[in-house]
Design a protein around this motif. Structure first.
Motif, PDB file in Angstrom:
ATOM      1  N   GLU A 169       9.966  27.693   7.312  1.00 56.34           N
ATOM      2  CA  GLU A 169       9.132  27.945   8.347  1.00 56.34           C
ATOM      3  C   GLU A 169       9.098  26.535   8.989  1.00 56.34           C
ATOM      4  O   GLU A 169       8.320  26.508  10.280  1.00 56.34           O
TER       5      GLU A 169
ATOM      6  N   GLN B 161       9.868  22.039  13.401  1.00 59.32           N
ATOM      7  CA  GLN B 161       8.886  22.972  13.889  1.00 59.32           C
ATOM      8  C   GLN B 161       7.657  23.172  13.139  1.00 59.32           C
ATOM      9  O   GLN B 161       7.484  22.990  12.019  1.00 59.32           O
ATOM     10  N   ARG B 162       6.489  22.945  13.776  1.00 60.46           N
ATOM     11  CA  ARG B 162       5.292  22.975  13.472  1.00 60.46           C
ATOM     12  C   ARG B 162       4.788  24.537  13.050  1.00 60.46           C
ATOM     13  O   ARG B 162       5.244  25.377  13.842  1.00 60.46           O
ATOM     14  N   THR B 163       4.148  24.647  11.986  1.00 67.98           N
ATOM     15  CA  THR B 163       3.631  26.087  11.472  1.00 67.98           C
ATOM     16  C   THR B 163       2.201  25.830  11.047  1.00 67.98           C
ATOM     17  O   THR B 163       1.884  25.209  10.700  1.00 67.98           O
ATOM     18  N   ASN B 164       1.647  27.086  11.299  1.00 70.52           N
ATOM     19  CA  ASN B 164      -0.013  27.128  10.975  1.00 70.52           C
ATOM     20  C   ASN B 164       0.139  27.318   9.494  1.00 70.52           C
ATOM     21  O   ASN B 164       0.832  28.089   8.726  1.00 70.52           O
TER      22      ASN B 164
ATOM     23  N   LYS C 287      -0.137  30.490   7.309  1.00 75.16           N
ATOM     24  CA  LYS C 287       1.079  31.297   6.951  1.00 75.16           C
ATOM     25  C   LYS C 287       1.594  31.274   5.707  1.00 75.16           C
ATOM     26  O   LYS C 287       2.411  32.129   5.283  1.00 75.16           O
TER      27      LYS C 287
ATOM     28  N   GLU D 113       4.279  20.055   9.477  1.00 76.48           N
ATOM     29  CA  GLU D 113       5.281  19.970  10.083  1.00 76.48           C
ATOM     30  C   GLU D 113       5.895  18.844   9.150  1.00 76.48           C
ATOM     31  O   GLU D 113       5.101  18.004   8.515  1.00 76.48           O
TER      32      GLU D 113
ATOM     33  N   ARG E 281      12.776  34.501  16.668  1.00 72.19           N
ATOM     34  CA  ARG E 281      11.475  34.245  17.056  1.00 72.19           C
ATOM     35  C   ARG E 281      11.070  33.578  18.316  1.00 72.19           C
ATOM     36  O   ARG E 281      10.192  34.015  19.070  1.00 72.19           O
TER      37      ARG E 281
END
Length: 949
Positions: free
Chosen positions: A537, A550-553, A556, A582, A613
């Motif tokens: 992720e 890539q940054r992810t919440n 998740k 990230e 995505r």
């Protein structure tokens, strides 16, 4: 005097307004020298340098209406003659003239400017009292101004006239003028000169006057090495080694409204802009009659930080203009309006920015600099539509007079930019390639921040770190992390040692060693899988195999995954911000062997996941248009990737990858025409029809059995199309196949046990040689061109196969062809009222002559033609063989064969609606084959004379 107090030396800065960049550099040099090890006493600072300058922090002087600006400065600040050192700077301007009645030279002539007055005030005092020490600097680079600008020309000639006094007749310098070519050269010269001067001054006992002592300058608190995170504007005091690059970048941004800082990953692009360029611009590095960069506003964003880049621009502008107060109740509406306006008409951004500047009551020369960091995300994490929108915005910026843009981008994405002519044109004019620092610059990056924090080194350690860093791409990030790790292992005496450095694994091993140690210390079940789940992720891999972050919440991730994230955040390998996470730097993708190996092994899957995505986001922006959905062929690789990678997909992503078959099935409604059904049939046959009951499962025909209640022991009157009773039967409960037997289901029989005599008893000897080619050899088309004998043989074989594998819903019943009355019972829904399985005739419900297709199509393409029991295609497509005609005679197999005539029901593509009626029989020879003839099976009571025995 205690080392808690040090002597203070006052340094006066005199210059006109065209050397603001040098003034900012001079202030930085003074601050650096306060922490220079050369002057350190017992580990503490040895001197305080007090800058006397109108632009120094806290040095502002109020300008009063009743006195001249120069007099106001004199009243608010010490004069040059009252200071210890005076630095005078000139380039292309002499400065603002002074009031002649107030300021005159000894001969009564006027001073050319306030700067000249300050120069002579210092020089005359030094000649008389040996104090202050006066340093005169002149920038030799040709000043930039339009020759038609008379005032600028006049100013330049004043400077030339001023410096004539220092030239002898042969052109050589006769006075102490220090010439430099650019601001970075000035920095190096000034640093060298002041070190020498301060060294001498601090040896003079007259400087040690108790009244002039001040507290030791405060040290930088915390680590002076940011590690993997980029330098920010707040880190400017510890940002070193890029002075020349900052100077060059100022020129590039002054000449262009779009600038791209391009370099390899880990080269310090973001830091150069945030901690180098922006502070320099805020110090008014760019100033002329039309521009004053001290009043610019700066809006920073990354392409994928928000749902789309334009939303990111909205938030960036809000931060840049705090005067613009957005009600929390209205922010959603304002954001939506902004995104829609700029997306539909990029030129509206100029109008919006003009309004923001006006609202902020900013000076007329105020501009907005957009800083787009990690621009490569435009090609890895942003949809095609959003990419095009942002590029249109950049084009608008490049043509504006109030906006500028600077981007930072990895050099391995430069080729991606060239695919867009407009962007390629901008890059031609405004690209700044950032190279690795020189050995000297690396030493400065290592030593200067440490000095600012009061740290000391083992002799030779900075040189060792510089040597180990080398010049390879990304090496700067490795060095930064190693230095930060070294700081964390510092001894109580604030000393950095070789022992600690070697224990870290040096520059090359620091990241990998810390990552592996963090991983080893985790107590988690199946932590290898958890590690992969987290990093799948946090990483995006493009088609070239290039890994980017890539940054992810955080929401998740599950509890176990968040435990790993917390550990890696503590190790400063991951960073969190506003519920997002990230990697701290992409260097971890190259430096941690465990991660390197996984990325390499999962590369193709990670590439596909990123593509998935991005495509999903584009599909949503296109309002879920089917044109943006992926085909079955492409989705097949996605399903394989999902089985290997197990990513956590959003509901939208799950909807996007719904099998094409399901999408096609959903299209089979009453609104589409026959030709569209045929196209869907072609496509399903090409990609594989996955519906239950049409194919093969576990090596056997997959029959979907439908339960059919009988007449409940009542005798039922079977009527023909003339409403005449032609038979009376008690219909038992039985099962019927939902679809006619398909080509692939029959072909399994042909390919495995077709010539077994057991299936062909009492059949003509010549039958096996009969040509039974399929009209259209689609796997999921009804099997056609078969005689009654072929159908009987198939049912015997199928009964045997399903019985052996216990796949019959009722083992007491037999697989066979339906009798004519069983077929009609299903087709008429157990009544004598429904002329067609769906009720009354509708040409859209069946593939008959009226459809105009002139061919059969895949089974089940008309869901609305189902009987109430669920059976499809009873009318149209192909006629279906029945076991024997509907009469009351009991024939033996031989008598039936001797009679030679059998029944077909339901009509076909080649017959009209009359033949498709549920009550219309057709009788032909049992050995007749025809492309319009097929069959389906039932599971019903055994009829002895047709059994295998």
């Amino acid at each position: 005097m205690s080392i808690n107090f040090v002597p203070q030396i006052r340094v006066f800065l005199a210059s006109p307004g065209d050397v603001n960049e040098e003034r900012a550099i001079a202030l930085q040099v003074l601050k650096m020298l306060e922490y220079d090890p050369l002057f350190r006493q017992d580990g503490a600072g040895g001197v305080s340098l007090y800058p006397v300058a109108w632009d120094a922090p806290g040095g502002g002087t109020p300008m009063r209406v009743t006195i001249t600006p120069q007099t106001a400065i004199r009243k608010g600040l010490p004069t040059p003659s009252e200071c210890d050192i005076v630095i005078v700077l000139f380039w292309g301007r002499m400065g603002t003239p002074l009031a002649h009645d107030e300021y005159q030279k000894e001969d009564g002539s006027a001073y050319l400017s306030g700067t000249e007055w300050e120069y002579w005030d210092a020089v005359n005092a030094e000649r008389k009292n040996n104090k202050p020490i006066t340093l005169l600097y002149r920038r030799t680079e040709e000043p930039v101004y339009e020759r038609s600008d008379r005032e600028a020309t006049k100013q330049h000639h004043k400077v030339l006239d001023f410096f004539k006094q220092f030239r002898s007749s042969d052109g050589s310098l006769s006075g102490g003028v220090n010439e430099y070519s650019n601001p970075e050269d000035f920095r190096l010269e000034l640093l060298t000169h002041l070190r020498s001067i301060l060294n001498d001054l601090l040896k003079d006992e007259h400087i040690y006057v108790p009244e002039l002592f001040v507290p030791v300058p405060s040290l930088w608190t915390g680590s002076p090495f940011p590690g993997l995170r980029p330098f920010t504007e707040e880190d400017a005091p510890i940002f070193f080694g890029r002075g020349l690059e900052v100077t060059q970048l100022v020129k590039v941004i002054e000449a262009n409204r779009f600038v791209a800082v391009v370099a390899a990953s880990g080269s310090g692009k973001s830091s150069l802009v945030a901690a180098g360029l922006i502070p320099r611009l805020k110090a008014n590095a760019i100033v002329n009659e039309r521009v004053g960069s001290a009043d610019w506003r700066f809006a920073k964003l990354t392409p994928s930080e928000y749902e789309n880049p334009i939303e990111g621009l909205f938030h960036a502008l809000n931060k840049a203009f705090p005067e613009h107060k957005v009600s929390p109740m209205m922010i959603v509406n304002e954001k939506k309006s902004f995104v829609e306006s700029v997306s539909e008409n990029p030129q509206s951004l100029v109008e919006i920015c003009d309004a923001l500047i006006t609202e902020a009551d900013a000076p007329a020369w105020t501009e907005i600099l957009l800083f787009i960091d990690q621009f490569e995300e435009l090609f890895t994490l942003v949809s095609t539509t959003d990419r095009e929108t942002l590029l249109a915005v950049l084009n608008t910026v490049s043509l504006s007079t109030r906006l500028r843009c600077i981007i930072t981008m990895r050099s391995d994405f430069y080729a991606d930019c060239l695919e867009f002519p407009m962007l390629a044109e901008l890059l031609k004019k405004g690209t700044y390639p950032l190279t690795m620092p020189t050995a000297g610059a690396l030493i400065e990056m290592i030593e200067m921040p440490a000095s600012r924090a009061g740290l000391t080194w083992d002799d030779g350690l900075p040189g060792k770190i510089q040597s180990d860093t080398g010049t390879s791409a990304g090496a700067l990030a490795l060095m930064a992390y190693a230095l930060d790790e070294l700081y964390l292992n510092i001894s109580n005496d604030q000393h950095l040692t070789f022992v600690a450095y070697e224990a870290l694994g040096g520059v090359e091993g620091a990241i990998g060693k810390r990552a592996e140690s963090t991983y080893d210390n985790l107590i988690l079940d199946d932590k290898e899988a958890i590690l992969q789940q987290v990093f799948r992720e946090l990483i995006a891999v493009d088609e070239r195999g290039t890994a980017t972050r890539q940054r992810t919440n955080l929401s998740k991730f599950n509890i176990a995954q968040q435990q790993l994230i917390t550990a890696f955040v503590t190790a400063r390998l991951l960073v969190t911000h506003e519920a997002m996470v990230e990697v701290a730097h992409e260097a971890i993708f190259r430096s941690w062997e465990r991660l390197v190996e996984w990325i390499e092994s999962a590369q193709e899957d990670l590439i596909l996941l990123r593509q998935l995505r991005t495509a999903t986001a584009e599909w949503m922006r296109q309002k879920q248009s089917d044109a943006f959905l992926w085909t079955h062929e492409r989705l097949e690789s996605v399903y394989t990737m999902l089985r290997r990678l197990h990513p956590d997909l959003s509901e939208t992503e799950k909807e996007f990858i719904k099998p094409e078959q399901e999408r096609l099935y959903s299209l089979l409604n009453d609104q589409i025409d026959h030709r569209q059904r045929r196209q869907i049939s072609f496509r399903l046959d090409s990609i594989g029809d996955t519906r239950n009951g049409v194919g093969i499962r576990d090596g056997l025909p997959n029959i979907e059995w439908l339960e059919v209640p009988g007449s409940n022991k009542l005798v039922y009157d079977f009527k023909d199309h003339n409403k005449k009773v032609y038979a009376q039967k008690i219909v038992p409960n039985f099962y019927i196949a939902k679809f006619p037997v398909t080509f692939c289901q029959f072909q399994l029989f042909v390919d495995t046990d077709y010539k077994n005599p057991a299936w062909w008893s009492d059949s003509p000897d010549t039958l096996l040689a009969l040509d039974i080619n399929q009209h259209i050899a689609g796997d999921f088309y009804p099997r056609d061109n078969v005689s009654w004998y072929h159908c009987v043989a198939y049912t015997r074989w199928l009964d045997n196969q399903l019985r052996q594998h216990k796949l019959l819903p009722n083992m007491n019943l037999e697989v066979r062809l339906p009798t004519e009355w069983e077929w009609q019972w299903v087709a008429m829904n157990g009544s004598n009222e429904d002329e067609y399985p769906w009720g009354f005739w509708d040409a859209q419900f069946a593939n008959t002559l009226e459809a105009g297709l002139s061919m059969s199509i895949g089974v089940g393409m008309y869901p609305s033609n189902a009987s109430k029991y669920g059976a499809l295609d009873l009318s149209g497509n192909v006629r279906e063989w029945c076991l024997f005609k509907c009469d009351d005679r009991k024939l033996s197999i031989r008598e039936l064969i001797d009679e030679g005539e059998g029944a077909l029901r339901g009509g076909s593509y080649a017959s009209d609606k009359r033949a498709a009626s549920s009550m219309q029989p057709a009788h032909i020879q049992l050995d007749r084959v025809d492309y319009a003839n097929g069959f389906r099976v039932v599971l019903s009571q055994s009829i002895d004379f047709l059994s295998m025995s």
